[in-house]
Design a protein around this motif. Structure first.
Motif, PDB file in Angstrom:
ATOM      1  N   GLY A 273       0.934  -1.203  -0.043  1.00  0.00           N
ATOM      2  CA  GLY A 273      -0.027   0.243   0.050  1.00  0.00           C
ATOM      3  C   GLY A 273       0.833   1.201   0.128  1.00  0.00           C
ATOM      4  O   GLY A 273       1.647   1.417  -0.800  1.00  0.00           O
ATOM      5  N   LEU A 274       0.416   2.104   0.972  1.00  0.00           N
ATOM      6  CA  LEU A 274       1.167   3.378   0.928  1.00  0.00           C
ATOM      7  C   LEU A 274       2.599   3.390   1.542  1.00  0.00           C
ATOM      8  O   LEU A 274       3.350   4.249   1.589  1.00  0.00           O
ATOM      9  CB  LEU A 274       0.347   4.363   1.824  1.00  0.00           C
ATOM     10  CG  LEU A 274      -0.161   3.982   3.125  1.00  0.00           C
ATOM     11  CD1 LEU A 274       0.885   4.100   4.159  1.00  0.00           C
ATOM     12  CD2 LEU A 274      -1.073   5.076   3.543  1.00  0.00           C
ATOM     13  N   ASN A 275       3.103   2.202   1.898  1.00  0.00           N
ATOM     14  CA  ASN A 275       4.325   1.882   2.182  1.00  0.00           C
ATOM     15  C   ASN A 275       5.279   1.701   1.070  1.00  0.00           C
ATOM     16  O   ASN A 275       6.651   1.468   1.358  1.00  0.00           O
ATOM     17  CB  ASN A 275       4.415   0.497   3.132  1.00  0.00           C
ATOM     18  CG  ASN A 275       5.527   0.801   4.528  1.00  0.00           C
ATOM     19  OD1 ASN A 275       5.719   1.836   4.804  1.00  0.00           O
ATOM     20  ND2 ASN A 275       5.847  -0.192   4.812  1.00  0.00           N
ATOM     21  N   ALA A 276       4.983   1.804  -0.159  1.00  0.00           N
ATOM     22  CA  ALA A 276       5.834   1.566  -1.282  1.00  0.00           C
ATOM     23  C   ALA A 276       5.841   2.666  -1.998  1.00  0.00           C
ATOM     24  O   ALA A 276       5.024   3.734  -2.299  1.00  0.00           O
ATOM     25  CB  ALA A 276       4.872   0.345  -1.929  1.00  0.00           C
ATOM     26  N   ILE A 277       6.898   2.542  -3.038  1.00  0.00           N
ATOM     27  CA  ILE A 277       7.046   3.506  -4.052  1.00  0.00           C
ATOM     28  C   ILE A 277       7.432   2.522  -5.297  1.00  0.00           C
ATOM     29  O   ILE A 277       8.160   1.766  -5.601  1.00  0.00           O
ATOM     30  CB  ILE A 277       8.388   4.506  -3.786  1.00  0.00           C
ATOM     31  CG1 ILE A 277       8.294   5.190  -2.429  1.00  0.00           C
ATOM     32  CG2 ILE A 277       8.823   5.317  -4.810  1.00  0.00           C
ATOM     33  CD1 ILE A 277       9.534   5.902  -2.133  1.00  0.00           C
ATOM     34  N   GLY A 278       6.434   3.180  -6.525  1.00  0.00           N
ATOM     35  CA  GLY A 278       6.482   2.407  -7.616  1.00  0.00           C
ATOM     36  C   GLY A 278       7.157   3.407  -8.561  1.00  0.00           C
ATOM     37  O   GLY A 278       7.127   4.497  -8.889  1.00  0.00           O
ATOM     38  N   VAL A 279       7.857   2.771  -9.513  1.00  0.00           N
ATOM     39  CA  VAL A 279       8.929   3.279 -10.373  1.00  0.00           C
ATOM     40  C   VAL A 279       8.771   2.544 -11.809  1.00  0.00           C
ATOM     41  O   VAL A 279       9.093   1.386 -11.868  1.00  0.00           O
ATOM     42  CB  VAL A 279      10.520   3.242 -10.127  1.00  0.00           C
ATOM     43  CG1 VAL A 279      11.071   3.839 -11.246  1.00  0.00           C
ATOM     44  CG2 VAL A 279      10.641   3.862  -8.679  1.00  0.00           C
ATOM     45  N   ILE A 280       8.288   3.339 -12.838  1.00  0.00           N
ATOM     46  CA  ILE A 280       8.141   2.548 -14.072  1.00  0.00           C
ATOM     47  C   ILE A 280       9.273   3.328 -15.143  1.00  0.00           C
ATOM     48  O   ILE A 280       9.380   4.345 -15.280  1.00  0.00           O
ATOM     49  CB  ILE A 280       6.727   2.798 -14.709  1.00  0.00           C
ATOM     50  CG1 ILE A 280       6.596   1.657 -15.992  1.00  0.00           C
ATOM     51  CG2 ILE A 280       6.306   4.035 -14.868  1.00  0.00           C
ATOM     52  CD1 ILE A 280       4.979   1.235 -16.342  1.00  0.00           C
ATOM     53  N   LEU A 281      10.070   2.269 -15.754  1.00  0.00           N
ATOM     54  CA  LEU A 281      11.215   2.706 -16.614  1.00  0.00           C
ATOM     55  C   LEU A 281      10.935   2.553 -17.868  1.00  0.00           C
ATOM     56  O   LEU A 281       9.939   1.976 -18.550  1.00  0.00           O
ATOM     57  CB  LEU A 281      12.586   2.046 -16.256  1.00  0.00           C
ATOM     58  CG  LEU A 281      12.902   2.295 -14.582  1.00  0.00           C
ATOM     59  CD1 LEU A 281      14.112   1.431 -14.647  1.00  0.00           C
ATOM     60  CD2 LEU A 281      13.293   3.659 -14.429  1.00  0.00           C
ATOM     61  N   THR A 282      11.808   2.924 -18.871  1.00  0.00           N
ATOM     62  CA  THR A 282      11.841   2.567 -20.083  1.00  0.00           C
ATOM     63  C   THR A 282      11.449   1.238 -20.748  1.00  0.00           C
ATOM     64  O   THR A 282      11.512   0.272 -20.251  1.00  0.00           O
ATOM     65  CB  THR A 282      13.118   2.930 -20.812  1.00  0.00           C
ATOM     66  OG1 THR A 282      13.232   2.592 -22.370  1.00  0.00           O
ATOM     67  CG2 THR A 282      14.055   1.997 -20.401  1.00  0.00           C
ATOM     68  N   GLY A 283      10.424   1.202 -21.924  1.00  0.00           N
ATOM     69  CA  GLY A 283      10.060   0.013 -22.453  1.00  0.00           C
ATOM     70  C   GLY A 283       9.000   0.167 -23.281  1.00  0.00           C
ATOM     71  O   GLY A 283       8.145   1.160 -23.339  1.00  0.00           O
ATOM     72  N   MET A 284       8.628  -0.772 -24.190  1.00  0.00           N
ATOM     73  CA  MET A 284       7.667  -0.996 -25.276  1.00  0.00           C
ATOM     74  C   MET A 284       6.458  -1.330 -24.630  1.00  0.00           C
ATOM     75  O   MET A 284       6.470  -2.119 -23.602  1.00  0.00           O
ATOM     76  CB  MET A 284       8.067  -1.823 -26.322  1.00  0.00           C
ATOM     77  CG  MET A 284       9.085  -1.405 -27.383  1.00  0.00           C
ATOM     78  SD  MET A 284       9.424  -2.418 -28.653  1.00  0.00           S
ATOM     79  CE  MET A 284       9.947  -3.889 -28.078  1.00  0.00           C
ATOM     80  N   GLY A 285       5.196  -0.804 -25.194  1.00  0.00           N
ATOM     81  CA  GLY A 285       4.007  -1.306 -24.636  1.00  0.00           C
ATOM     82  C   GLY A 285       3.372  -0.569 -23.554  1.00  0.00           C
ATOM     83  O   GLY A 285       3.718   0.516 -23.113  1.00  0.00           O
ATOM     84  N   GLY A 299      -2.143   4.465  -2.319  1.00  0.00           N
ATOM     85  CA  GLY A 299      -1.543   5.574  -1.402  1.00  0.00           C
ATOM     86  C   GLY A 299       0.051   5.609  -1.769  1.00  0.00           C
ATOM     87  O   GLY A 299       0.798   6.199  -0.963  1.00  0.00           O
ATOM     88  N   ALA A 300       0.549   4.730  -2.672  1.00  0.00           N
ATOM     89  CA  ALA A 300       1.907   4.689  -2.738  1.00  0.00           C
ATOM     90  C   ALA A 300       2.259   5.889  -3.618  1.00  0.00           C
ATOM     91  O   ALA A 300       1.450   6.197  -4.497  1.00  0.00           O
ATOM     92  CB  ALA A 300       2.162   3.595  -3.537  1.00  0.00           C
ATOM     93  N   SER A 301       3.579   6.286  -3.533  1.00  0.00           N
ATOM     94  CA  SER A 301       4.241   7.235  -4.521  1.00  0.00           C
ATOM     95  C   SER A 301       4.754   6.576  -5.875  1.00  0.00           C
ATOM     96  O   SER A 301       4.922   5.380  -5.897  1.00  0.00           O
ATOM     97  CB  SER A 301       5.462   7.707  -3.853  1.00  0.00           C
ATOM     98  OG  SER A 301       5.264   8.675  -2.620  1.00  0.00           O
ATOM     99  N   THR A 302       4.382   7.494  -6.930  1.00  0.00           N
ATOM    100  CA  THR A 302       4.734   6.494  -8.104  1.00  0.00           C
ATOM    101  C   THR A 302       5.681   7.590  -8.967  1.00  0.00           C
ATOM    102  O   THR A 302       5.365   8.799  -8.960  1.00  0.00           O
ATOM    103  CB  THR A 302       3.346   6.214  -8.956  1.00  0.00           C
ATOM    104  OG1 THR A 302       2.628   7.582  -8.920  1.00  0.00           O
ATOM    105  CG2 THR A 302       2.605   5.220  -8.119  1.00  0.00           C
ATOM    106  N   ILE A 303       6.484   6.966  -9.553  1.00  0.00           N
ATOM    107  CA  ILE A 303       7.588   7.845 -10.433  1.00  0.00           C
ATOM    108  C   ILE A 303       7.553   7.192 -11.971  1.00  0.00           C
ATOM    109  O   ILE A 303       7.661   5.861 -11.948  1.00  0.00           O
ATOM    110  CB  ILE A 303       8.918   8.044  -9.868  1.00  0.00           C
ATOM    111  CG1 ILE A 303       8.742   8.613  -8.377  1.00  0.00           C
ATOM    112  CG2 ILE A 303       9.961   8.721 -10.606  1.00  0.00           C
ATOM    113  CD1 ILE A 303       9.946   8.524  -7.679  1.00  0.00           C
TER     114      ILE A 303
END
Length: 352
Positions: A273-285, A299-303
């Motif tokens: 939940g809000l104890n997490a940080i999500g990161v999405i990097l380079t990629g197709m699709g 509630g997570a932070s997302t980048i």
């Protein structure tokens, strides 16, 4: 639009002819020629100026890695590596991706007559994606772990979840090398053939201050460690009492992938939940976009990695467009922002 102009480099005349036939079968691709070794290829690159190069790894006179190094230093261009499905081939393919190769196709060791044509769609798709990719010169700058006086993550219950695809080998290396040895635990899904992920994890473990390994089902997720989904298997974060653990399984593909970033992100949304940080990097699709949205809703932070530094601005763009990304940043700013957000969560006493 004009056809994508491709040069094939392979020491096998048989493979050169098969790749020529496979690529030429697509009207959007023009095969300019085929070279038996890097020495001949060097002159053909100068005279023909191809858009994309397909490159074998094991060749006479100069191996593929040495040639790739010269290309990425002197004339950066999209290079699709052709690697055999052997352990040596996997290790070398990971090094090639680290050096800036766009992607890698796993060439069958035996059964080329049947095996290569079966890879036709994958090869064509990757060549077309490579032609549109942003290939930059290698910077040569050394990434050092970020040091924050007085800050310790050794008892942190924070979770960093990262998803990546094309271009992700370089991006993940830069991200993880910036983390200190006691960084919060990191769980990672990188789209990669099954044999390559163990080599990838081993290579990162040699370079990074954190301990990097291929995830095993049931193992406890600890600070100072990064866990990479095995190729061909999904990775999920789960709870076992007060502890986080890895769950690895081979259930059907999700969003067209196994491992799937969506699967990982959704599990992190549920478990942390809000104890997490999500990161999405380079990629197709689009893999990871909806899972990251679930993380943000929980509630997570997302980048997201910004367009300017992505090799392929596909997955981060899809995540931004669906409202999953809280902030976009250049790759070299993401690690610092992740650690700052972990500190902010700890300062507020956020836990699950």
């Amino acid at each position: 639009m004009s056809a994508i102009r491709v040069l094939i480099v392979d020491d096998s005349a048989f493979v050169r002819q098969m790749l020529t036939d496979l690529l030429s079968s697509d009207p959007g691709i023009e095969v300019l020629g085929a070279a038996p070794n890097p020495i001949v290829a060097r002159d053909m690159i100068k005279s023909l100026n191809p858009d994309v190069l397909t490159l074998d790894i094991e060749m006479p006179r100069m191996d593929g890695l040495a040639f790739l190094d010269k290309i990425m230093t002197l004339r950066p261009m999209p290079v699709l590596m052709i690697s055999s499905l052997t352990q040596k081939g996997a290790d070398t393919a990971v090094r090639a991706l680290e050096m800036g190769a766009f992607d890698c196709v796993a060439k069958p060791v035996i059964g080329l007559v049947e095996g290569l044509p079966a890879l036709r769609d994958e090869i064509v798709t990757k060549v077309k994606a490579a032609a549109a990719a942003k290939i930059r010169p290698r910077s040569g700058d050394e990434v050092r772990p970020l040091h924050r006086p007085g800050v310790s993550y050794s008892s942190s219950e924070k979770i960093i979840a990262v998803g990546a695809s094309t271009g992700g080998v370089e991006a993940l290396q830069e991200l993880l090398m910036a983390f200190p040895s006691d960084a919060p635990a990191v769980v990672i899904t990188q789209h990669m053939p099954a044999m390559f992920t163990a080599s990838f994890a081993n290579r990162l473990n040699q370079l990074c201050a954190v301990t990097v390994k291929q995830a095993e089902s049931g193992e406890r997720v600890l600070p100072g460690h990064a866990y990479i989904a095995p190729g061909g298997c999904h990775l999920e974060l789960a709870r076992n009492g007060a502890n986080y653990v890895c769950r690895v399984h081979d259930e059907p593909a999700v969003s067209g992938h196994r491992p799937s970033v969506d699967v990982l992100f959704r599990s992190v949304a549920h478990a942390a939940g809000l104890n997490a940080i999500g990161v999405i990097l380079t990629g197709m699709g689009r893999d990871g976009a909806l899972g990251l949205l679930e993380m943000r809703s929980a509630g997570a932070s997302t980048i997201g990695q910004d367009e300017a530094t992505c090799v392929v601005y596909g997955m981060p763009k899809a995540a931004r467009e669906c409202g999953a990304v809280e902030i976009e940043l250049p790759l070299n700013k993401i690690a610092d922002q992740v650690l700052k957000r972990c500190e902010s969560l700890a300062a507020r006493g956020v836990r699950v």
